[in-house]
Design a protein around this motif. Structure first.
Motif, mmCIF file in Angstrom:
data_model
loop_
_atom_site.group_PDB
_atom_site.id
_atom_site.type_symbol
_atom_site.label_atom_id
_atom_site.label_comp_id
_atom_site.label_asym_id
_atom_site.label_seq_id
_atom_site.Cartn_x
_atom_site.Cartn_y
_atom_site.Cartn_z
ATOM 1 N N ALA A 39 0.927 -1.199 -0.013
ATOM 2 C CA ALA A 39 -0.049 0.108 0.098
ATOM 3 C C ALA A 39 0.868 1.276 -0.108
ATOM 4 N N ARG A 40 1.950 1.259 0.706
ATOM 5 C CA ARG A 40 2.800 2.513 0.656
ATOM 6 C C ARG A 40 4.068 1.843 1.099
ATOM 7 N N ARG A 41 5.222 2.461 0.533
ATOM 8 C CA ARG A 41 6.301 1.839 0.812
ATOM 9 C C ARG A 41 7.132 2.914 1.627
ATOM 10 N N PRO A 42 7.896 2.469 2.619
ATOM 11 C CA PRO A 42 8.452 3.249 3.571
ATOM 12 C C PRO A 42 9.643 4.147 2.830
ATOM 13 N N VAL A 43 10.121 5.262 3.498
ATOM 14 C CA VAL A 43 11.002 6.260 2.877
ATOM 15 C C VAL A 43 12.384 6.244 3.717
ATOM 16 N N ILE A 44 13.414 6.186 2.885
ATOM 17 C CA ILE A 44 14.698 5.965 3.609
ATOM 18 C C ILE A 44 15.464 7.253 3.099
ATOM 19 N N ALA A 45 16.233 7.936 3.859
ATOM 20 C CA ALA A 45 16.825 9.042 3.506
ATOM 21 C C ALA A 45 18.405 8.427 3.517
ATOM 22 N N LEU A 46 19.061 8.455 2.503
ATOM 23 C CA LEU A 46 20.366 7.954 2.276
ATOM 24 C C LEU A 46 21.386 9.070 2.278
ATOM 25 N N SER A 47 22.305 9.334 3.024
ATOM 26 C CA SER A 47 23.422 10.270 2.857
ATOM 27 C C SER A 47 24.266 10.106 1.716
ATOM 28 N N PRO A 48 24.814 11.172 1.152
ATOM 29 C CA PRO A 48 25.850 10.484 -0.094
ATOM 30 C C PRO A 48 27.007 9.731 0.694
ATOM 31 N N VAL A 49 27.512 8.465 0.066
ATOM 32 C CA VAL A 49 28.553 8.005 0.717
ATOM 33 C C VAL A 49 29.869 8.859 0.971
ATOM 34 N N SER A 50 30.781 8.552 2.014
ATOM 35 C CA SER A 50 31.895 9.107 2.166
ATOM 36 C C SER A 50 32.875 8.274 1.795
ATOM 37 N N LEU A 51 33.779 8.811 0.768
ATOM 38 C CA LEU A 51 34.945 7.837 0.363
ATOM 39 C C LEU A 51 36.285 8.451 0.710
ATOM 40 N N PRO A 52 37.461 7.515 1.026
ATOM 41 C CA PRO A 52 38.650 8.189 1.094
ATOM 42 C C PRO A 52 39.148 8.735 -0.091
ATOM 43 N N LYS A 53 40.313 9.720 0.032
ATOM 44 C CA LYS A 53 40.680 10.392 -1.155
ATOM 45 C C LYS A 53 41.411 9.473 -1.925
ATOM 46 N N TYR A 54 42.064 8.469 -1.510
ATOM 47 C CA TYR A 54 43.022 7.854 -2.079
ATOM 48 C C TYR A 54 42.232 6.724 -3.425
ATOM 49 N N VAL A 55 41.177 6.452 -3.057
ATOM 50 C CA VAL A 55 40.272 5.855 -4.140
ATOM 51 C C VAL A 55 39.301 6.459 -4.982
ATOM 52 N N ASP A 56 38.941 7.796 -4.389
ATOM 53 C CA ASP A 56 37.900 8.706 -5.121
ATOM 54 C C ASP A 56 38.740 9.493 -6.208
#
Length: 203
Positions: free
Chosen positions: A49-66
C-alpha cells in the motif's frame, strides 16, 4: 656541405619515425562501472500500500580511491594506479547510485537524498555510510571496510563497522571490479537487513 646535409636527411627521417613510435598514442583505457543487484526477491511495489522512505546520505569515500583510476595495493603502504583501467564515472556517484538501488529493492523502500525537500522529511530512517578502505589487496582480494549508522529521528538506532573480502585477481581488472562489486552487494544486504528491523510495521 650541401651533399653532406643531403646524406643526413634519410637519417633524420629515420630518427623522427623512431621517436614517433616511442612517443605514440597510449593504449585506449578500459572503463568499468559497479552495478546494482539483479535479483533480490523483494516484494513487488504493486503488493504494498505504501513503501517506507529512507534518506540515504551521500557515501563518504577516502581520497585515495575517489579518483578515476582503479586502485590496487601492491604491498604495505604501497598502491598502484593504472592509467588504462578506469571508472566510467566518479566512484562516489557510482556507489551512491548502486547502494540506493539495492536498498530500494532489498528493503523495499523509496530511497531519497536527505536534501530532497518534502519527501526526505517523510523518511522513517536515515542511513549514513563511510567507506574507509576499498581496493584490491596484495593477497588478491577485494577489500571493503565501512562504518555505517541508521538514525531514527535524533536517535542512533544502529551503528556498525563492517569488513568484506572477496577473492579477486592481481592482473585481471574485470575480476577485480566484479569482486569489489560483490563487496558492495554484501554491504547493501547487511544495511538493508538492519533497516528492515528499524522501520515500523505498516509504515
Amino acid at each position: 656541405m650541401h651533399a653532406k646535409y643531403t646524406r643526413l636527411i634519410p637519417l633524420c627521417s629515420f630518427l623522427l619515425l623512431l621517436l614517433a613510435g616511442c612517443f605514440g598514442k597510449s593504449p585506449a583505457p578500459d572503463f568499468y562501472l559497479l552495478e546494482p543487484l539483479a535479483e533480490t526477491g523483494a516484494t513487488p511495489r504493486t503488493q504494498q500500500a505504501r513503501r517506507p522512505v529512507i534518506a540515504l546520505s551521500p557515501v563518504s569515500l577516502p581520497k585515495y580511491v575517489d579518483r578515476t583510476q582503479i586502485v590496487q595495493a601492491t604491498a604495505r603502504n604501497s598502491y598502484k594506479l593504472n592509467e588504462t583501467q578506469r571508472w566510467a564515472e566518479p566512484l562516489s556517484d557510482n556507489i551512491d547510485r548502486v547502494l540506493a538501488e539495492n536498498l530500494a529493492r532489498l528493503v523495499p523502500a523509496d530511497v531519497v537524498s536527505p536534501n530532497s525537500s518534502s519527501l526526505a522529511r517523510q523518511a522513517e530512517i536515515r542511513i549514513q555510510i563511510t567507506i574507509v578502505e576499498f581496493h584490491v589487496t596484495p593477497e588478491q582480494s577485494a577489500l571493503l571496510r565501512a562504518q555505517w549508522s541508521i538514525r531514527d529521528g535524533d536517535k542512533i538506532a544502529e551503528s556498525r563497522q563492517s569488513e568484506y573480502r572477496i577473492p579477486a585477481s592481481s592482473s585481471d581488472y574485470r575480476l577485480m571490479v566484479n569482486a569489489l562489486n560483490g563487496c558492495i552487494d554484501r554491504l547493501s544486504r547487511d544495511v538493508a537487513d538492519a533497516a528492515r528491523q528499524q522501520i515500523r510495521p505498516n509504515s
